[in-house]
Design an enzyme around this catalytic site. Structure first.
Site, PDB file in Angstrom:
ATOM      1  CG  LEU A  44      -7.603 -31.624   1.047  1.00  0.00           C
ATOM      2  CD1 LEU A  44      -6.263 -31.113   0.530  1.00  0.00           C
ATOM      3  CD2 LEU A  44      -7.944 -32.953   0.379  1.00  0.00           C
ATOM      4  CG  ASP A  45      -8.601 -36.334   6.483  1.00  0.00           C
ATOM      5  OD1 ASP A  45      -9.748 -35.905   6.681  1.00  0.00           O
ATOM      6  OD2 ASP A  45      -8.360 -37.492   6.085  1.00  0.00           O
TER       7      ASP A  45
END
Length: 298
Positions: A138-139
């Protein structure tokens, strides 16, 4: 079959000797005079030792002759606490966490704050002989659910069959502006340029095909609360597709339009459903939509 209990007075543990092979939680429910909830809390709080080592996995296999110690003192339980990472589920093969914003999924450069190193530190402190293996990302500024493998074989199983193992994965996002359609599908080919900006093309541009299904959960004239279900998991997929629709994710410095109502990237991985890579059991996890997202739609 009942076991002999040898309780040493003067310390904070009740001690038991195992007489038959069975999962740890089953053993504890049979032998410890506590509710299931309390026993699970003691496990999570690192208050259970097997042969002197702290064990947190409820399905840990006990064998005859093993010694189990159960803490009577809440003070003994060094519960895992981290402002960026919350452990949602753990067994001997995988760990599912909820990631906060502001932390990378894995290391990038020197001394970067990342989930992998937080988990590796937790494994070391809880005397687990394993490390966290990254299987998806996930960013930094996306929050939500993630799986990490605890050994290389489980990592390989997840990576090689990810599309079949993960059967539902959904995000919720606050998009800028009022969405016109209630639901739909957007697909395009995504390709990075040399500056790592992901470009979208309606025709094959040599990149990867990305497919996102969306449905609007709520809307005002300023913003839309939208659920995305991914058919493919490409880098920055939701952020690029939202911008393609003319309604970028709020708080997105890369693909957004400057609309930043709560001073964060408004993207959260709220649902994660997969078949356990070792047991094949369906596993389903969900987290609430962040309160700050909901407050925009009151």
């Amino acid at each position: 079959m009942r076991i002999n209990t040898g309780i040493k007075r003067g310390d904070d543990y009740d001690r038991f000797v195992v007489s038959q092979e069975q999962p740890l939680l089953e053993f504890l429910l049979e032998n410890v005079k506590q509710s299931r909830t309390k026993i699970k809390a003691t496990l999570q709080g690192r208050g259970i030792k097997v042969d002197g080592k702290t064990v947190t996995q409820f399905d840990f296999t006990l064998r005859p002759g093993m010694k189990v110690a159960v803490s009577r003192s809440k003070r003994n339980q060094q519960e895992f606490k981290n402002r960026y990472v919350k452990i949602v589920y753990e067994d001997r093969w995988i760990i599912v966490i909820e990631k906060n914003i502001g932390i990378l999924s894995m290391a990038a450069g020197h001394s970067s704050l990342n989930v992998k190193s937080v988990l590796d530190d937790y494994f070391k402190k809880s005397r687990q002989k394993c490390t966290a293996h990254v299987v998806h990302r996930l960013d930094r500024d996306t929050s939500g659910l993630m799986i990490y493998a605890k050994d290389i074989d489980t990592e390989q199983a997840l990576e090689h069959d990810w599309h079949n193992i993960v059967y539902d994965r959904r995000y919720v996002a606050v998009l800028s502006g009022e969405m016109e359609e209630d639901q739909g599908t957007i697909q395009s080919w995504l390709k990075d340029n040399k500056a790592y900006i992901t470009y979208s093309s309606p025709v094959d541009n040599g990149g990867k095909l990305a497919i996102s299904h969306f449905s609007v959960l709520d809307r005002t004239t300023e913003h839309s609360l939208v659920e995305f279900k991914l058919e493919t998991g490409r880098k920055n997929q939701i952020r690029v597709h939202a911008a393609d629709m003319g309604h970028p994710v709020c708080g997105d410095p890369k693909y957004g339009n400057g609309d930043d109502p709560i001073h964060r990237l408004c993207l959260h991985a709220w649902l994660l459903c997969f078949y356990h890579p070792v047991t094949g059991e369906p596993m389903e996890f969900e987290t609430p939509v962040p309160t700050a997202f909901r407050q925009l739609f009151k």
